[in-house]
Design an enzyme around this catalytic site. Structure first.
Site, mmCIF file in Angstrom:
data_model
loop_
_atom_site.group_PDB
_atom_site.id
_atom_site.type_symbol
_atom_site.label_atom_id
_atom_site.label_comp_id
_atom_site.label_asym_id
_atom_site.label_seq_id
_atom_site.Cartn_x
_atom_site.Cartn_y
_atom_site.Cartn_z
ATOM 1 C CG LEU A 40 -2.444 1.300 1.462
ATOM 2 C CD1 LEU A 40 -3.322 0.950 1.447
ATOM 3 C CD2 LEU A 40 -0.730 2.360 2.672
ATOM 4 C CG ASP A 43 -0.756 10.791 3.793
ATOM 5 O OD1 ASP A 43 -2.263 10.185 3.423
ATOM 6 O OD2 ASP A 43 -0.565 10.929 4.691
ATOM 7 C CD GLN A 59 3.001 7.870 5.509
ATOM 8 O OE1 GLN A 59 3.016 7.415 6.669
ATOM 9 N NE2 GLN A 59 4.494 8.274 6.398
ATOM 10 C CE1 TYR A 102 1.801 5.616 11.190
ATOM 11 C CE2 TYR A 102 -0.013 7.157 11.988
ATOM 12 C CZ TYR A 102 0.072 5.933 11.665
ATOM 13 O OH TYR A 102 -0.312 5.097 11.951
ATOM 14 C CB SER A 103 2.330 12.533 6.829
ATOM 15 O OG SER A 103 2.182 11.214 5.567
ATOM 16 N NE ARG A 161 -3.071 12.408 11.462
ATOM 17 C CZ ARG A 161 -3.980 11.026 12.417
ATOM 18 N NH1 ARG A 161 -3.885 11.187 14.090
ATOM 19 N NH2 ARG A 161 -5.189 10.902 12.231
ATOM 20 C CG ASP A 162 0.211 14.850 9.217
ATOM 21 O OD1 ASP A 162 0.794 13.164 8.597
ATOM 22 O OD2 ASP A 162 -1.709 14.512 8.685
#
Length: 485
Positions: A40, A43, A59, A102-103, A161-162
């Protein structure tokens, strides 16, 4: 002794090799869109031009087609057309990112490529913890983690996040997607003198009544003198033809006050009107262009029904788009480099009646109208229909739902009429730019692999010119030379 990071990378590369033949045998594999080598993709991350080379991180879950403890995959390009898959950039192997890297975003500083990302952690009680982390590279490929640089400020849940980082007048700034303790979406703003110590300045924007319980992937910048904040809110209710996806992506504009740490902004506008578009990220390249790439997917929106899953992969990124701010609205235009994808002009015709043509599954179709169309239909591969009516002003995209088999649609209103359209077709996607990018529709398109027929139904007196090109089918190099790593 092998480290946990080395073990994780080895497992990911083994997953690539194990599934390589199955993945590449899928007729829905794209010809010129970035996609995962297996598993998969979601982002886009760390989007930057560094030392002349474009870098796109993403990601990545290499072991299955669901979400989980994400890696950072990595593509690079010299021309924004030909993309090469690089070695894995980040693996979730430390205490501060053990449940996912994560992003995040990338900057250039001290002649290094530095990436800020969110370390996702589940503690022994299963509770979420979140950390904003730094890693850096001297060659653009090999990254050394520098650990946690910002922890969770007061006033937010662990849905924080991000990070997107940039420099303004000698100081560094970071926006982070957030959820307040009252379960409302917001964007937090942090400030730093040295990229090491970060001070929370408060909310750059939000909460806004009716605009969701979590704002993901914020990105703020100036565009043609206008302050812009792009973000992806979760929990927005559909309103007529607006906000029809599971989660949305859009923007607000206004004046960015660095001293107060606030963006005084107007209403939220959707950035893309199609079925699959989320979590975009932008950057400025050496030509001074603001370039944006999004994820051609939406979380929790029928992902389990995608036909590519049986070939052990899912999702891809959009084409790079140049952003311009024109008459109070962001326009997204295919970048000039996309013309390098053209292999052959298939036809160029002035159309005054219905027309049927065959097109390859990697193609570009351009329509220019002498005036404004009255009524128009374009049917792509007996799978997806585009219709426009001057009487209503609506442009509509329809397809069969992957989940229910029923017809589903997305629409926008073109007050000025349909004057121009550019369509980029890949094996399992379509990107449609209307009126020089004033409106954009991005969607996956799972027509039968051997379907080639395109039909135009023209019910007006206007004459339109249709031009089509065959596009390259080999722009994405996914050979990461695993055995040499």
């Amino acid at each position: 002794m092998i480290t946990s990071e080395e073990k994780l990378r080895k497992q990911a590369y083994e997953a690539v090799e194990k599934n390589k033949e199955t993945v590449q045998a899928d007729p829905y594999r794209q010809g010129y869109h970035m996609m995962p080598p297996v598993g998969l993709l979601n982002d886009p991350n760390g989007w930057i031009q560094w030392r002349g080379t474009y870098h796109m991180f993403f990601q990545w879950m290499p072991f299955h087609t669901g979400h989980g403890a994400k890696y950072w995959g990595h593509y690079s390009s010299e021309n924004l057309v030909d993309w090469k898959l690089e070695p894995i950039a980040l693996t979730p192997g430390d205490w501060f990112d053990k449940n996912g890297c994560y992003s995040g975003s990338a900057i250039e500083h001290d002649d290094k490529l530095k990436v800020f990302y969110t370390g996702n952690v589940r503690n022994n009680q299963g509770e979420r913890e979140t950390y904003q982390c730094l890693a850096e590279s001297i060659n653009g490929n090999d990254f050394v983690k520098k650990g946690v640089k910002a922890e969770l400020p007061e006033g937010y849940t662990a849905h924080f996040r991000d990070p997107k980082v940039w420099k303004h007048e000698g100081k560094w700034y970071m926006v982070v997607g957030a959820q307040t303790l009252e379960r409302q979406g917001a964007v937090a703003l942090l400030e730093s003198e040295d990229l090491e110590i970060w001070t929370h300045k408060g909310e750059l924007a939000g909460p806004v009544e009716g605009l969701g319980y979590m704002w993901e992937c914020p990105d703020t910048f100036e565009l043609d003198g206008q302050g812009v904040l792009i973000f992806s809110p979760q929990g927005v209710e559909a309103q007529g033809i607006d906000f029809n996806n599971q989660y949305q992506t859009g923007y607000v504009t206004g004046e960015l006050d660095y001293e107060a740490g606030k963006l005084n902004h107007g209403a939220f506008t959707e950035l893309d009107r199609g079925f699959e578009f989320y979590a975009p990220q932008s950057m400025i390249d050496k030509k001074g262009r603001r370039l944006l790439v999004g994820w051609m997917g939406v979380p929790d929106q029928n992902e389990e029904h995608h036909p590519t899953i049986k070939h052990h992969w899912i999702h891809n990124l959009t084409l790079p788009r140049e952003l311009k701010f024109i008459n109070g609205k962001i326009h997204q235009l295919p970048i000039e480099e996309m013309k390098q994808l053209r292999e052959e002009k298939l036809f160029e015709e002035v159309v005054g009646a219905d027309l049927s043509k065959t097109l390859p599954r990697t193609a570009e179709l351009e329509m220019d109208v002498d005036g404004s169309l009255s009524q128009f239909e374009l049917h792509l591969f007996d799978y997806l229909s585009l219709t426009y009516s001057k009487e209503t002003g609506y442009f509509t995209m329809e397809r069969t739902s992957l989940a229910t088999g029923n017809t589903e649609s997305r629409s926008c209103r073109l007050i000025e009429g349909l004057q121009q359209m550019k369509v980029f077709i890949d094996h399992s996607s379509v990107e449609i730019f209307l009126n020089d990018g004033k409106e954009v529709f991005t969607s996956r398109m799972f027509a039968e692999p051997d379907e080639r027929m395109v039909k135009v139904v023209h019910k007006g007196k206007e004459r339109l010119k249709l031009t089509a090109w065959q596009l390259r089918n080999d722009a994405i190099d996914q050979d990461i030379h695993v055995n040499n790593i």
